[in-house]
Each structure stands twice: as structure tokens, then as C-alpha cells.
Design a protein around this motif. Structure first.
Motif, mmCIF file in Angstrom:
data_model
loop_
_atom_site.group_PDB
_atom_site.id
_atom_site.type_symbol
_atom_site.label_atom_id
_atom_site.label_comp_id
_atom_site.label_asym_id
_atom_site.label_seq_id
_atom_site.Cartn_x
_atom_site.Cartn_y
_atom_site.Cartn_z
ATOM 1 N N GLY A 1 -49.484 -43.978 -88.395
ATOM 2 C CA GLY A 1 -50.451 -43.135 -87.707
ATOM 3 C C GLY A 1 -51.704 -42.865 -88.506
ATOM 4 O O GLY A 1 -51.779 -43.156 -89.701
ATOM 5 N N PHE A 2 -52.689 -42.310 -87.826
ATOM 6 C CA PHE A 2 -53.914 -41.796 -88.452
ATOM 7 C C PHE A 2 -54.528 -40.823 -87.473
ATOM 8 O O PHE A 2 -54.072 -40.692 -86.331
ATOM 9 C CB PHE A 2 -54.880 -42.926 -88.826
ATOM 10 N N LEU A 3 -55.557 -40.101 -87.909
ATOM 11 C CA LEU A 3 -56.168 -39.077 -87.060
ATOM 12 C C LEU A 3 -57.433 -39.593 -86.397
ATOM 13 O O LEU A 3 -58.360 -40.044 -87.072
ATOM 14 C CB LEU A 3 -56.494 -37.829 -87.884
ATOM 15 N N ASP A 4 -57.462 -39.527 -85.083
ATOM 16 C CA ASP A 4 -58.663 -39.789 -84.300
ATOM 17 C C ASP A 4 -59.014 -38.474 -83.609
ATOM 18 O O ASP A 4 -58.447 -38.134 -82.577
ATOM 19 C CB ASP A 4 -58.398 -40.896 -83.278
ATOM 20 N N PHE A 5 -59.934 -37.725 -84.194
ATOM 21 C CA PHE A 5 -60.239 -36.386 -83.716
ATOM 22 C C PHE A 5 -60.722 -36.387 -82.265
ATOM 23 O O PHE A 5 -60.598 -35.371 -81.584
ATOM 24 C CB PHE A 5 -61.280 -35.736 -84.624
ATOM 25 N N SER A 6 -61.258 -37.503 -81.796
ATOM 26 C CA SER A 6 -61.766 -37.563 -80.422
ATOM 27 C C SER A 6 -60.641 -37.572 -79.394
ATOM 28 O O SER A 6 -60.887 -37.441 -78.194
ATOM 29 C CB SER A 6 -62.643 -38.803 -80.228
ATOM 30 N N THR A 7 -59.391 -37.710 -79.851
ATOM 31 C CA THR A 7 -58.261 -37.785 -78.915
ATOM 32 C C THR A 7 -57.455 -36.491 -78.851
ATOM 33 O O THR A 7 -56.503 -36.401 -78.081
ATOM 34 C CB THR A 7 -57.295 -38.918 -79.319
ATOM 35 N N PHE A 8 -57.798 -35.504 -79.661
ATOM 36 C CA PHE A 8 -56.986 -34.289 -79.719
ATOM 37 C C PHE A 8 -57.042 -33.494 -78.412
ATOM 38 O O PHE A 8 -56.068 -32.857 -78.029
ATOM 39 C CB PHE A 8 -57.442 -33.377 -80.861
ATOM 40 N N LYS A 9 -58.190 -33.544 -77.747
ATOM 41 C CA LYS A 9 -58.342 -32.903 -76.436
ATOM 42 C C LYS A 9 -58.565 -33.979 -75.382
ATOM 43 O O LYS A 9 -58.924 -35.116 -75.684
ATOM 44 C CB LYS A 9 -59.515 -31.913 -76.432
ATOM 45 N N ASP A 10 -58.350 -33.605 -74.121
ATOM 46 C CA ASP A 10 -58.534 -34.566 -73.049
ATOM 47 C C ASP A 10 -59.995 -34.985 -72.961
ATOM 48 O O ASP A 10 -60.904 -34.161 -73.127
ATOM 49 C CB ASP A 10 -58.088 -33.950 -71.716
ATOM 50 N N GLY A 11 -60.245 -36.270 -72.711
ATOM 51 C CA GLY A 11 -61.610 -36.772 -72.608
ATOM 52 C C GLY A 11 -61.641 -38.276 -72.777
ATOM 53 O O GLY A 11 -60.596 -38.930 -72.894
ATOM 54 N N ASP B 1 -54.060 -32.804 -75.993
ATOM 55 C CA ASP B 1 -53.019 -33.803 -75.850
ATOM 56 C C ASP B 1 -51.674 -33.129 -76.107
ATOM 57 O O ASP B 1 -51.515 -32.387 -77.082
ATOM 58 C CB ASP B 1 -53.233 -34.937 -76.854
ATOM 59 N N LEU B 2 -50.688 -33.367 -75.243
ATOM 60 C CA LEU B 2 -49.439 -32.618 -75.327
ATOM 61 C C LEU B 2 -48.722 -32.830 -76.661
ATOM 62 O O LEU B 2 -48.173 -31.882 -77.234
ATOM 63 C CB LEU B 2 -48.514 -33.005 -74.174
ATOM 64 N N GLN B 3 -48.743 -34.057 -77.165
ATOM 65 C CA GLN B 3 -48.017 -34.322 -78.402
ATOM 66 C C GLN B 3 -48.714 -33.708 -79.615
ATOM 67 O O GLN B 3 -48.074 -33.070 -80.455
ATOM 68 C CB GLN B 3 -47.818 -35.828 -78.582
ATOM 69 N N PHE B 4 -50.015 -33.862 -79.713
ATOM 70 C CA PHE B 4 -50.728 -33.265 -80.836
ATOM 71 C C PHE B 4 -50.761 -31.743 -80.705
ATOM 72 O O PHE B 4 -50.577 -31.010 -81.684
ATOM 73 C CB PHE B 4 -52.156 -33.806 -80.942
ATOM 74 N N GLY B 5 -50.974 -31.277 -79.483
ATOM 75 C CA GLY B 5 -51.056 -29.839 -79.261
ATOM 76 C C GLY B 5 -49.749 -29.125 -79.563
ATOM 77 O O GLY B 5 -49.752 -28.019 -80.102
ATOM 78 N N THR B 6 -48.616 -29.762 -79.236
ATOM 79 C CA THR B 6 -47.305 -29.173 -79.497
ATOM 80 C C THR B 6 -46.899 -29.342 -80.950
ATOM 81 O O THR B 6 -46.564 -28.381 -81.651
ATOM 82 C CB THR B 6 -46.242 -29.831 -78.593
ATOM 83 N N ASN B 7 -46.917 -30.589 -81.411
ATOM 84 C CA ASN B 7 -46.354 -30.916 -82.715
ATOM 85 C C ASN B 7 -47.194 -30.396 -83.880
ATOM 86 O O ASN B 7 -46.637 -30.034 -84.921
ATOM 87 C CB ASN B 7 -46.183 -32.433 -82.843
ATOM 88 N N VAL B 8 -48.511 -30.370 -83.694
ATOM 89 C CA VAL B 8 -49.390 -29.989 -84.808
ATOM 90 C C VAL B 8 -50.090 -28.655 -84.560
ATOM 91 O O VAL B 8 -49.885 -27.687 -85.305
ATOM 92 C CB VAL B 8 -50.442 -31.088 -85.084
ATOM 93 N N LEU B 9 -50.900 -28.578 -83.516
ATOM 94 C CA LEU B 9 -51.697 -27.371 -83.296
ATOM 95 C C LEU B 9 -50.820 -26.145 -83.052
ATOM 96 O O LEU B 9 -51.053 -25.076 -83.635
ATOM 97 C CB LEU B 9 -52.659 -27.583 -82.115
ATOM 98 N N GLY C 1 -62.385 -40.249 -75.265
ATOM 99 C CA GLY C 1 -61.756 -40.769 -76.477
ATOM 100 C C GLY C 1 -60.253 -40.890 -76.315
ATOM 101 O O GLY C 1 -59.633 -41.876 -76.715
ATOM 102 N N ARG C 2 -59.655 -39.875 -75.701
ATOM 103 C CA ARG C 2 -58.203 -39.867 -75.512
ATOM 104 C C ARG C 2 -57.767 -40.967 -74.553
ATOM 105 O O ARG C 2 -56.678 -41.547 -74.722
ATOM 106 C CB ARG C 2 -57.765 -38.497 -75.004
ATOM 107 N N ASN C 3 -58.578 -41.262 -73.569
ATOM 108 C CA ASN C 3 -58.204 -42.250 -72.567
ATOM 109 C C ASN C 3 -58.143 -43.667 -73.125
ATOM 110 O O ASN C 3 -57.601 -44.572 -72.491
ATOM 111 C CB ASN C 3 -59.171 -42.202 -71.383
ATOM 112 N N ARG C 4 -58.691 -43.870 -74.311
ATOM 113 C CA ARG C 4 -58.654 -45.198 -74.926
ATOM 114 C C ARG C 4 -57.373 -45.439 -75.720
ATOM 115 O O ARG C 4 -57.153 -46.539 -76.225
ATOM 116 C CB ARG C 4 -59.862 -45.374 -75.855
#
Length: 312
Positions: A176-186, A130-138, A188-191
Motif C-alpha cells: 500500500g501507499f497513501l493517495d490523499f485524493s482518495t480519502f474522500k469521495d471524488g 472512503d469506508l475503509q480508510f474512514g473506518t480503519n484509519v480516521l 481521485g477515489r473513482n480511479r
């Protein structure tokens, strides 16, 4: 204090007791500011240079970075150094860290300032996060991890025995909170929505900063997270234009205000004693969302982040 009360307290701060003029002489200090070509980052770079730091302006776009460098030099007669860094590409993050370490052996302050907000749902990082998590955190976690040897040396040879990592979060982390299923495309993220991804990433910034504080605080690393305030920057480019126009009138402050809290954390004597703290406008200690301070969540996120960059 409840979440809404905390949000209001951060959104309507009192006058700052800290100013740019309070920054001590930074001669001999080597500092990196990610996202330093615009907004809060540019104001931070300018203030640091004014007080004689050696500053690396880390940004993705060299042309825009050079315009910022030239503009600052025109204003104060001092020049930042460009460091190419695309936080949305882990290979670029690695190359940036390697380039910095070819130039410098010590790093005294790392401002993890860059970020994106409310980007279109379909936008991903180069490696499919995910662009926001991947940029801001990872991206910031990997950059920090790679630079730890230089930070540890910076701490070892500093008069106070400390180096600092200042990570820009937001009052949005309160929601906010962490939903690990949304960190990558798939699936979980689509929800989830793009606004969720932003709030999640800002929550993740606080969790990461806290875990870094736990792991390296006794080694001289001072790690803090902060809300810079509601600031008029390019971060809002994906929000509705009418909303942005109203926001600029009612509650957005100038970028120079947004730089105050992180400059306080990164340069002041008090900042050296803030390990593990969450800071709020302007240059105050605040209270983060309680769940963001959970050590078990910190360990879980840290392991996930390490797993992603293990083979880069």
C-alpha cells in the motif's frame, strides 16, 4: 528483505513462543477493544477478561456485541462492558469516547482492532470518506485522540509509567501507499479499486501508529502496529466465496492465533518496550514497509487527520 520475502515471512510464521497463559494478572487494568464482538477482537476480549482486566467491548451493533458478551461470560464466568462505537461515523466516535470518559478516568490499553475489508466501492462513511480508510484509519485516529487524556493518566499511575495503543494493520500494508485524493469521495477515489483502498488503509495504520509513537512516546504512550496473521474471520465477507473456501483450507488460522500478537504487545512486560515497532505473527518484531516509517509522511497524515475532526 524485499516486500515479497517479508510477505511470505509473515504469512508462514513459526510456532509462537508466547501464549495466552503468559499474560500477567491484569487486575486494575482498564482496556478497550474496538471490534470486540467477533473474530480476533472477541478472542482478545476473552483472554483479557480471563486475566482479570476490566474490558470495554466497543462495537457498532449492540445486539451482536451482547451475544459476544454473553457467550464469553458463559465460557469463563466474566463479563465485558459494551461501548457503542461506529468507527464509520465521527459523531459516534466522539459519543463513545465521551461515554467512556464518563465511566473511567484512566485507560491502560487501547486495542484499535476493528476494521473492514474490500467493501463495495460505493460505500462511504457517514461523513463521506472512503469506508475503509474512514473506518480503519480516521475513525481510530479520532477515537485515540479523544482518549489521550485517559491514556496519559493510565500511564502516569501504572507501575511501569506506560499505557499502550495497539493498532491492527496487515501484511497488506507492504503493498500500500497513501493517495490523499482518495480519502474522500471524488474523482481521485473513482480511479482506484476497493482492494487499493484496503491496502492503503493498512499502510495508513502503520503510518499513524508510528507518528503517535513519535509524538507521545516520551509521555508514556507505547504505540505499535501489527499484522495479526491470516485469520479466519468475518473480515473476508466481501471476497469471492470460492477464494475464501480455498483460503480457509490452505492458509487461514483460527481467531485465537490472531489475538496472540496484539495480546503480547498489550499485556507483556516486553510489550512496554516496543514503542514504534511493527509486529508480525506470532508475537515477533517485524520490519514494515520503509516508506511507512517516513516522519514527513507521518506529519502530513497526522495534520490531515486532525483537520478532518477539528469541527466535529
Amino acid at each position: 528483505m524485499g516486500i515479497i520475502q517479508s510477505f511470505i515471512s509473515e504469512a508462514i510464521p513459526p510456532e509462537s513462543e508466547f501464549s495466552v497463559e503468559d499474560i500477567p494478572d491484569l487486575t486494575g487494568k482498564v482496556i478497550i477493544v474496538t471490534g470486540g464482538n467477533a473474530g480476533i477482537g472477541k478472542s482478545t476480549v476473552k483472554a483479557l477478561l480471563t486475566h482479570n482486566a476490566k474490558v470495554y467491548l466497543a462495537a457498532r451493533n449492540e445486539e451482536k456485541a451482547q451475544l459476544a458478551i454473553d457467550d464469553i461470560e458463559c465460557q469463563i464466568g466474566k463479563k465485558a462492558l459494551f461501548l457503542r462505537l461506529n468507527l464509520a461515523d465521527l459523531l459516534s466516535v466522539k459519543a463513545a469516547a465521551q461515554e467512556f470518559m464518563r465511566q473511567e478516568s484512566r485507560l491502560h490499553v487501547l486495542f484499535n482492532n476493528g476494521g473492514v475489508m474490500a467493501t463495495p466501492h460505493e460505500q462511504l462513511t457517514t461523513q463521506g470518506y472512503d469506508l475503509q480508510f474512514g473506518t480503519n484509519v480516521l475513525g481510530h485516529m479520532y477515537f485515540t485522540q479523544l482518549l489521550l487524556p485517559t491514556l496519559l493518566l493510565g500511564a502516569k499511575f501504572s507501575p511501569d509509567g506506560k499505557a499502550r495503543v495497539v493498532t491492527t494493520s496487515s501484511s497488506g500494508h507492504l503493498f500500500g501507499f497513501l493517495d490523499f485524493s482518495t480519502f474522500k469521495d471524488g474523482p481521485g477515489r473513482n480511479r482506484r479499486s476497493t482492494s487499493f483502498f484496503y491496502l492503503q488503509s493498512k499502510f495508513g495504520n502503520v503510518v499513524f501508529a508510528n507518528e503517535l509513537a513519535r509524538r507521545y512516546g516520551d509521555k508514556g504512550i507505547v504505540s505499535v502496529s501489527l499484522n495479526p496473521g491470516n485469520i479466519d474471520t468475518g473480515l473476508y465477507q466481501h471476497l469471492p466465496k470460492l477464494f475464501l473456501a480455498i483460503a480457509k483450507i490452505l492458509w487461514l488460522y483460527a481467531p485465537d492465533h490472531g489475538a496472540l500478537t496484539q495480546l503480547w504487545a498489550g499485556t507483556s512486560a516486553e510489550g512496554g518496550n516496543l514503542n514504534g515497532k511493527y509486529l508480525i505473527p506470532w508475537a515477533r518484531i517485524g520490519k514494515p514497509k520503509t516508506s511507512s516509517t517516513d516522519p514527513e509522511l507521518g506529519k502530513q497524515l497526522w495534520k490531515w487527520l486532525e483537520d478532518q475532526v477539528e469541527n466535529i
